[in-house]
Design a protein around this motif. Structure first.
Motif, PDB file in Angstrom:
ATOM      1  N   GLN A 233       0.838  -1.203   0.000  1.00 19.81           N
ATOM      2  CA  GLN A 233       0.000   0.000   0.000  1.00 19.81           C
ATOM      3  C   GLN A 233       0.869   1.247   0.000  1.00 19.81           C
ATOM      4  N   LYS A 234       1.886   1.263   0.838  1.00 16.68           N
ATOM      5  CA  LYS A 234       2.774   2.427   0.915  1.00 16.68           C
ATOM      6  C   LYS A 234       3.510   2.655  -0.399  1.00 16.68           C
ATOM      7  N   GLN A 235       3.903   1.571  -1.047  1.00 20.30           N
ATOM      8  CA  GLN A 235       4.588   1.697  -2.333  1.00 20.30           C
ATOM      9  C   GLN A 235       3.671   2.298  -3.392  1.00 20.30           C
ATOM     10  N   LYS A 236       2.430   1.818  -3.448  1.00 15.67           N
ATOM     11  CA  LYS A 236       1.479   2.325  -4.438  1.00 15.67           C
ATOM     12  C   LYS A 236       1.168   3.802  -4.200  1.00 15.67           C
ATOM     13  N   PHE A 237       1.069   4.194  -2.940  1.00 13.60           N
ATOM     14  CA  PHE A 237       0.800   5.595  -2.624  1.00 13.60           C
ATOM     15  C   PHE A 237       2.026   6.460  -2.925  1.00 13.60           C
ATOM     16  N   ALA A 238       3.213   5.929  -2.601  1.00 19.52           N
ATOM     17  CA  ALA A 238       4.447   6.686  -2.839  1.00 19.52           C
ATOM     18  C   ALA A 238       4.640   6.956  -4.323  1.00 19.52           C
ATOM     19  N   GLU A 239       4.226   6.013  -5.161  1.00 21.04           N
ATOM     20  CA  GLU A 239       4.337   6.206  -6.612  1.00 21.04           C
ATOM     21  C   GLU A 239       3.494   7.388  -7.086  1.00 21.04           C
ATOM     22  N   LYS A 240       2.511   7.769  -6.273  1.00 24.00           N
ATOM     23  CA  LYS A 240       1.657   8.917  -6.605  1.00 24.00           C
ATOM     24  C   LYS A 240       2.045  10.166  -5.808  1.00 24.00           C
TER      25      LYS A 240
ATOM     26  N   ASP B  78       2.343  10.096   0.973  1.00 24.89           N
ATOM     27  CA  ASP B  78       3.120   9.437   2.024  1.00 24.89           C
ATOM     28  C   ASP B  78       2.252   8.552   2.926  1.00 24.89           C
ATOM     29  N   THR B  79       2.873   8.024   3.984  1.00 21.45           N
ATOM     30  CA  THR B  79       2.181   7.093   4.879  1.00 21.45           C
ATOM     31  C   THR B  79       0.990   7.749   5.571  1.00 21.45           C
ATOM     32  N   LYS B  80       1.139   9.013   5.933  1.00 23.13           N
ATOM     33  CA  LYS B  80       0.019   9.717   6.555  1.00 23.13           C
ATOM     34  C   LYS B  80      -1.148   9.834   5.579  1.00 23.13           C
ATOM     35  N   ASP B  81      -0.846  10.168   4.331  1.00 24.67           N
ATOM     36  CA  ASP B  81      -1.901  10.255   3.321  1.00 24.67           C
ATOM     37  C   ASP B  81      -2.609   8.915   3.158  1.00 24.67           C
ATOM     38  N   LEU B  82      -1.845   7.842   3.195  1.00 23.43           N
ATOM     39  CA  LEU B  82      -2.412   6.501   3.071  1.00 23.43           C
ATOM     40  C   LEU B  82      -3.456   6.244   4.148  1.00 23.43           C
TER      41      LEU B  82
ATOM     42  N   LYS C  92      -4.894  -4.063   8.646  1.00 23.98           N
ATOM     43  CA  LYS C  92      -3.431  -4.079   8.731  1.00 23.98           C
ATOM     44  C   LYS C  92      -2.856  -2.719   9.119  1.00 23.98           C
ATOM     45  N   LEU C  93      -3.625  -1.665   8.920  1.00 22.07           N
ATOM     46  CA  LEU C  93      -3.155  -0.334   9.303  1.00 22.07           C
ATOM     47  C   LEU C  93      -2.987  -0.228  10.816  1.00 22.07           C
ATOM     48  N   TRP C  94      -3.691  -1.082  11.552  1.00 19.75           N
ATOM     49  CA  TRP C  94      -3.564  -1.096  13.014  1.00 19.75           C
ATOM     50  C   TRP C  94      -2.446  -2.025  13.467  1.00 19.75           C
ATOM     51  N   THR C  95      -2.229  -3.103  12.738  1.00 18.74           N
ATOM     52  CA  THR C  95      -1.232  -4.093  13.168  1.00 18.74           C
ATOM     53  C   THR C  95       0.178  -3.757  12.713  1.00 18.74           C
ATOM     54  N   ASP C  96       0.323  -2.812  11.806  1.00 18.67           N
ATOM     55  CA  ASP C  96       1.647  -2.383  11.343  1.00 18.67           C
ATOM     56  C   ASP C  96       2.058  -1.118  12.091  1.00 18.67           C
ATOM     57  N   ALA C  97       3.247  -1.148  12.685  1.00 19.92           N
ATOM     58  CA  ALA C  97       3.702  -0.034  13.527  1.00 19.92           C
ATOM     59  C   ALA C  97       3.789   1.287  12.768  1.00 19.92           C
ATOM     60  N   SER C  98       4.164   1.237  11.485  1.00 15.48           N
ATOM     61  CA  SER C  98       4.359   2.484  10.719  1.00 15.48           C
ATOM     62  C   SER C  98       3.053   3.219  10.447  1.00 15.48           C
ATOM     63  N   THR C  99       1.936   2.486  10.450  1.00 15.18           N
ATOM     64  CA  THR C  99       0.640   3.127  10.191  1.00 15.18           C
ATOM     65  C   THR C  99      -0.201   3.254  11.462  1.00 15.18           C
TER      66      THR C  99
ATOM     67  N   PHE D  92      -8.741  14.555  12.166  1.00 11.59           N
ATOM     68  CA  PHE D  92      -8.949  13.736  10.973  1.00 11.59           C
ATOM     69  C   PHE D  92      -9.618  14.536   9.858  1.00 11.59           C
ATOM     70  N   ASN D  93     -10.632  15.299  10.194  1.00 15.73           N
ATOM     71  CA  ASN D  93     -11.340  16.083   9.177  1.00 15.73           C
ATOM     72  C   ASN D  93     -10.405  17.045   8.451  1.00 15.73           C
ATOM     73  N   VAL D  94      -9.570  17.722   9.209  1.00 14.93           N
ATOM     74  CA  VAL D  94      -8.638  18.683   8.615  1.00 14.93           C
ATOM     75  C   VAL D  94      -7.626  17.960   7.732  1.00 14.93           C
ATOM     76  N   GLU D  95      -7.056  16.863   8.250  1.00 15.25           N
ATOM     77  CA  GLU D  95      -6.062  16.121   7.490  1.00 15.25           C
ATOM     78  C   GLU D  95      -6.670  15.471   6.244  1.00 15.25           C
ATOM     79  N   PHE D  96      -7.931  15.060   6.328  1.00 16.77           N
ATOM     80  CA  PHE D  96      -8.563  14.432   5.179  1.00 16.77           C
ATOM     81  C   PHE D  96      -8.665  15.433   4.026  1.00 16.77           C
ATOM     82  N   GLY D  97      -9.070  16.659   4.334  1.00 17.52           N
ATOM     83  CA  GLY D  97      -9.149  17.691   3.307  1.00 17.52           C
ATOM     84  C   GLY D  97      -7.797  17.954   2.665  1.00 17.52           C
ATOM     85  N   ARG D  98      -6.756  18.002   3.489  1.00 18.83           N
ATOM     86  CA  ARG D  98      -5.410  18.258   2.959  1.00 18.83           C
ATOM     87  C   ARG D  98      -4.947  17.127   2.043  1.00 18.83           C
ATOM     88  N   SER D  99      -5.164  15.895   2.489  1.00 20.07           N
ATOM     89  CA  SER D  99      -4.727  14.751   1.680  1.00 20.07           C
ATOM     90  C   SER D  99      -5.548  14.632   0.402  1.00 20.07           C
TER      91      SER D  99
END
Length: 326
Positions: A173-180, A183-187, A274-281, A294-301
């Motif tokens: 997932q992170k790779q597919k998002f990074a290609e666009k 970042d991880t936060k956006d994911l 998996k976003l909960w079980t992976d430490a990076s997310t 979340f609302n503010v960050e969602f608009g930004r992403s």
């Protein structure tokens, strides 16, 4: 000494200008800007909003449908409305897009805009605005949408292979998002869009029966108390097309209960849980348990994503019909 001090000031000013430019590029995107149609079609946002609202009133499912459609459009050749094009082997016919809904809303808004401002507003911008309005109609927070996109002329089903999948690992997932350029936060933030809408049983029923070869065969990350509920909704060998809320208990409201459900092991899709079980997310999931953040960050992403590989200026075209290339 005076010369060195002067040079230092100049360098500092240059750094500030560069940083401001970078920030502006995130806000306004690659050639898009808020108010792009202020002179050429000043009613564009109100026309799109009222159209989405009318359809939403008779079918609330179009809100998550339009949000997903925008996401799927941006991940394939950029946000250029190529997903709207009808025809053999277009993006619209690809398996990942087979369950998308809301095309008629975009067509309706386009017809109204062509009547008001012929040949001015792109289908890509209509879809981007409609996605924002869908969030607002489901009690989420609105945001300013930079416009000025143009429509693409290419739509191939074979280009959809890079779309995120319900079975993707966090690394994939992170790779597919990074290609666009995301970042991880956006994911994590954009995955939070699953706070509204549903998924067909066929997308996750393997987690309930055939995930492991031992025990009850269920994904061990599923809350044991939640498993019987999912199995009742999606019986083994049952209706694979039956739809289940992605945010159990709050599938029609844009809120943070999606993240709370991940924390409880109640994510419906494997890729979500998996976003909960992976430490990076997990860190971001914990951060977005608060509504306002979340609302503010969602608009930004969303602004960031909606400017992925956009076509502007003389690129692409302004379609007369969203479902067909001119």
């Amino acid at each position: 000494m005076g010369s060195e001090s002067s040079n230092s000031v100049i360098v500092s000013m240059f750094v500030v200008v560069v940083l401001l430019a970078l920030d502006a590029s995130l806000v306004h995107g690659q050639g898009t800007r808020v108010g792009f149609y202020s002179k050429t079609c000043p009613r564009v946002e109100s026309i799109v909003r009222s159209t989405v609202q009318t359809h939403f009133g008779s079918n609330p499912a179009i809100a998550p449908g339009l949000l997903r459609m925008h996401f799927h459009d941006c991940f394939v050749n950029g946000c250029d409305a190529s997903i709207l094009i009808e025809g053999t082997n277009t993006e619209r016919t690809a398996p990942p897009n087979s369950l998308l809904r809301g095309f008629e809303v975009i067509d309706d808004a386009k017809a109204k805009l062509e009547a008001a401002c012929p040949g001015v507003v792109s289908c890509a911008d209509i879809l981007t605005l409609a996605a924002r309005d869908s969030v607002f109609l489901t009690k989420g927070q609105s945001w300013q949408v930079p416009t000025g996109r143009r429509d693409g002329r290419v739509s191939l089903a074979s280009d959809t292979t890079n779309l995120p999948s319900a079975r993707d690992s966090v690394d994939v997932q992170k790779q597919k998002f990074a290609e666009k350029g995301l970042d991880t936060k956006d994911l994590v933030v954009l995955a939070g869009g699953h706070t509204i809408g549903t998924a067909a049983c066929r997308l996750f029923s393997y987690r309930l029966y055939n995930f492991t070869t031992s025990g009850n065969g269920a994904d061990p990350t599923i809350d044991p108390a939640f498993l019987p509920q999912l199995r009742a909704l999606c019986p083994q060998n049952g209706d694979a097309a039956r739809r289940v809320g992605l945010d159990p208990g709050s599938q029609n409201r844009f809120d943070t209960s999606y993240f709370n459900n991940l924390m409880k092991g109640r994510g419906v899709l494997e890729s979500d849980q998996k976003l909960w079980t992976d430490a990076s997310t997990k860190t971001f999931v914990q951060r977005f348990l608060g509504v306002s953040v979340f609302n503010v960050e969602f608009g930004r992403s969303m602004v960031k994503m909606s400017n992925v590989d956009v076509k502007t200026g003389t690129q692409g075209e302004i379609r007369k019909l969203c479902s067909a290339i001119n």
